[in-house]
Write an enzyme that holds these catalytic residues in place. Structure first.
Site, PDB file in Angstrom:
ATOM      1  N   GLU A  94       2.413   7.360  10.843  1.00 51.01           N
ATOM      2  CA  GLU A  94       1.176   7.646  11.550  1.00 51.01           C
ATOM      3  C   GLU A  94       0.271   6.416  11.624  1.00 51.01           C
ATOM      4  O   GLU A  94       0.271   5.570  10.726  1.00 51.01           O
ATOM      5  CB  GLU A  94       0.436   8.800  10.860  1.00 51.01           C
ATOM      6  CG  GLU A  94       1.208  10.104  10.985  1.00 51.01           C
ATOM      7  CD  GLU A  94       0.503  11.315  10.404  1.00 51.01           C
ATOM      8  OE1 GLU A  94       0.640  12.393  10.993  1.00 51.01           O
ATOM      9  OE2 GLU A  94      -0.175  11.199   9.372  1.00 51.01           O
ATOM     10  N   CYS A 107      -6.089   1.749  11.922  1.00 56.69           N
ATOM     11  CA  CYS A 107      -5.543   1.880  10.567  1.00 56.69           C
ATOM     12  C   CYS A 107      -4.028   1.971  10.679  1.00 56.69           C
ATOM     13  O   CYS A 107      -3.481   2.897  11.270  1.00 56.69           O
ATOM     14  CB  CYS A 107      -6.139   3.124   9.910  1.00 56.69           C
ATOM     15  SG  CYS A 107      -5.511   3.384   8.244  1.00 56.69           S
ATOM     16  N   CYS A 114       5.592   6.130   0.430  1.00 53.79           N
ATOM     17  CA  CYS A 114       5.026   5.204  -0.556  1.00 53.79           C
ATOM     18  C   CYS A 114       5.671   5.471  -1.907  1.00 53.79           C
ATOM     19  O   CYS A 114       5.988   6.611  -2.225  1.00 53.79           O
ATOM     20  CB  CYS A 114       3.509   5.433  -0.652  1.00 53.79           C
ATOM     21  SG  CYS A 114       2.638   4.163  -1.590  1.00 53.79           S
ATOM     22  N   CYS A 118       0.198   7.888  -6.300  1.00 50.07           N
ATOM     23  CA  CYS A 118      -1.179   8.159  -6.704  1.00 50.07           C
ATOM     24  C   CYS A 118      -1.403   9.673  -6.596  1.00 50.07           C
ATOM     25  O   CYS A 118      -0.991  10.293  -5.611  1.00 50.07           O
ATOM     26  CB  CYS A 118      -2.176   7.404  -5.822  1.00 50.07           C
ATOM     27  SG  CYS A 118      -1.958   5.616  -5.911  1.00 50.07           S
ATOM     28  N   CYS A 121      -3.186  11.448  -3.303  1.00 53.34           N
ATOM     29  CA  CYS A 121      -2.864  10.957  -1.961  1.00 53.34           C
ATOM     30  C   CYS A 121      -1.720  11.763  -1.345  1.00 53.34           C
ATOM     31  O   CYS A 121      -0.670  11.959  -1.973  1.00 53.34           O
ATOM     32  CB  CYS A 121      -2.467   9.478  -2.037  1.00 53.34           C
ATOM     33  SG  CYS A 121      -2.045   8.787  -0.429  1.00 53.34           S
ATOM     34  N   SER A 199      -5.275  -3.421   2.210  1.00 48.81           N
ATOM     35  CA  SER A 199      -5.729  -2.587   1.101  1.00 48.81           C
ATOM     36  C   SER A 199      -4.578  -2.403   0.130  1.00 48.81           C
ATOM     37  O   SER A 199      -3.471  -2.036   0.525  1.00 48.81           O
ATOM     38  CB  SER A 199      -6.183  -1.235   1.642  1.00 48.81           C
ATOM     39  OG  SER A 199      -6.598  -0.396   0.585  1.00 48.81           O
ATOM     40  N   HIS A 223     -10.720   3.375  -7.995  1.00 50.52           N
ATOM     41  CA  HIS A 223     -10.775   4.828  -8.288  1.00 50.52           C
ATOM     42  C   HIS A 223     -11.101   5.244  -9.710  1.00 50.52           C
ATOM     43  O   HIS A 223     -11.274   6.435  -9.973  1.00 50.52           O
ATOM     44  CB  HIS A 223      -9.480   5.538  -7.884  1.00 50.52           C
ATOM     45  CG  HIS A 223      -9.037   5.246  -6.493  1.00 50.52           C
ATOM     46  ND1 HIS A 223      -9.841   5.462  -5.396  1.00 50.52           N
ATOM     47  CD2 HIS A 223      -7.884   4.717  -6.012  1.00 50.52           C
ATOM     48  CE1 HIS A 223      -9.187   5.101  -4.312  1.00 50.52           C
ATOM     49  NE2 HIS A 223      -8.024   4.638  -4.639  1.00 50.52           N
ATOM     50  N   CYS A 341      -8.590   9.280   5.284  1.00 51.48           N
ATOM     51  CA  CYS A 341      -7.935   8.535   4.201  1.00 51.48           C
ATOM     52  C   CYS A 341      -7.129   9.477   3.327  1.00 51.48           C
ATOM     53  O   CYS A 341      -7.625  10.503   2.883  1.00 51.48           O
ATOM     54  CB  CYS A 341      -8.955   7.883   3.274  1.00 51.48           C
ATOM     55  SG  CYS A 341     -10.015   6.714   4.040  1.00 51.48           S
TER      56      CYS A 341
END
Ligand code: SAH
Length: 364
Positions: A94, A107, A114, A118, A121, A199, A223, A341
């Site tokens: 995406e 973005c 991934c 985390c 997420c 990032s 975080h 996000c």
């Protein structure tokens, strides 16, 4: 669609120079072809009129410009766009465009899924399939530019690019850097280094390499204000804890006078949003030239977290602000189309079987 032809989208200008050198062509061919592909949006060699006929037919034989395919486009009521792109191997990723009054930010994803896991997420829940190629990364900017109609002469619709989509860009360093070179290249997208942001969840050696080869704006997903909590939220912290991570950030800004590192901090209700934690955060940031972006948590099914209350977020920001750290609360955009996000999921062939484990966990 996969062919043994060279996909010219995988090559930055230097890479194209090498390609043309092997064909015994003049170096300026790489300038011409970069402009055709990235500025004029032309992928068909027969339309590249300033290349000789012989070269054009040679290119037809040995090269191609292969793009991901847009299979779905959604528009949010707030103007945010999200595209679902299918890659040649069937995986989907995406890409999100976020228009604001003074800029337009794209973005971009860097991996299919991934590995970092985390806990808050949505991408993590999909597991991981593979790195994106350079062409698949820059292809997202190519497609969005075409769809949104930016080009030479047109108003600059996409003024900023953030590598904040799916994946950890510093774990795909070798493909991400040529893609960023193209974003910065005046013959391609011509964005300034300040307007391209990478990032990272904190891949320390990657931060140091980036400073050497392609120093763009750096955002670090922090975080948590201590290792105990960060170990839980961002498991990568067990490998690269806060002290070495912040040391890498200090080294990074040394390369760029007047610049700052942006720290992203997702506000999780009752987890990392207390006054004490705000003060602890101030303490650890110390002398790092920093800006903090508070991100209200974006929920997704089964996440197990809640967004912090508005007043809590305001108070947290105020404590940092009074402590001398520039702090913003990121406006949530595109939530109605799951484009905010941490909500990007795509369709990933999970090679880690993590999504399966997660489902099993839910069923127990
Ligand atoms: N792997 C990189 C790139 C992803 S960027 C990184 O970690 O920085 C995506 C940003 O959104 C990160 O700061 C991430 O921590 C944050 N994020 C992830 N899930 C979120 C959620 N559910 N709500 C709000 N922010 C989230």
């Amino acid at each position: 669609m996969a062919t043994d032809r060279t996909n010219l989208l995988d090559l930055d200008r230097q890479g194209l120079s090498g390609f043309f050198a092997e064909l015994a062509e003049k170096p300026f061919r790489s300038d011409q072809v970069t402009k055709w592909i990235h500025q004029s949006g032309v992928c068909d060699f027969s339309r590249m009129t300033n290349l000789g006929k012989a070269l054009r037919s040679r290119l037809h034989e040995i090269a191609a410009v292969e793009l991901p395919q847009i299979i779905n486009e959604q528009a949010s009521i707030d103007g945010t766009h999200k595209w679902l792109l299918r890659l040649a191997d069937g995986n989907c990723i995406e890409t999100v465009f976020i228009p604001e009054t003074d800029r337009g930010t794209l973005c971009v994803s860097s991996q299919v899924g991934c590995v970092l896991n985390c806990t808050f997420c949505a991408t993590a829940r999909q597991g991981y399939s593979r790195n994106l190629s350079t062409g698949e990364i820059i292809g997202q900017l190519w497609l969005a530019s075409q769809v949104l109609g930016s080009g030479p002469g047109a108003a600059r619709v996409i003024s900023n690019v953030v590598l904040m989509g799916m994946g950890e860009p510093l774990l795909n360093f070798n493909n991400v850097v040529p893609a960023m070179n193209l974003m910065l290249d005046d013959m391609a997208y011509g964005l300034s280094r300040r307007r391209v942001t990478i990032s990272t969840a904190g891949v320390v050696p990657g931060i140091d390499r980036l400073a050497e080869v392609c120093p763009v704006s750096l955002a670090v997903s922090l975080h948590a204000p201590n290792d105990e909590l960060r170990d839980q939220l961002v498991p990568l912290n067990r490998k690269y804890p806060i002290v070495p991570l912040l040391a890498a950030c200090r080294r990074y800004v040394r390369h760029q006078p007047r610049s700052r590192v942006t720290f992203e901090y997702t506000m999780l209700d009752g987890v990392n949003d207390s006054d004490t934690q705000a003060r602890q955060l101030l303490g650890i940031l110390g002398d790092v030239p920093a800006k903090v972006n508070l991100i209200p948590f974006n929920p997704f099914p089964g996440s197990g977290y809640q967004r912090s209350g508005e007043q809590t977020i305001d108070r947290f920001r105020e404590i940092l602000h009074r402590g001398g750290v520039v702090t913003m609360t990121r406006k949530t955009r595109g939530e109605d189309i799951d484009a905010a996000c941490g909500q990007l999921a795509g369709k990933v062939q999970d090679r880690t079987r993590r999504s399966r484990q997660h489902l099993d966990g839910l069923n127990q």
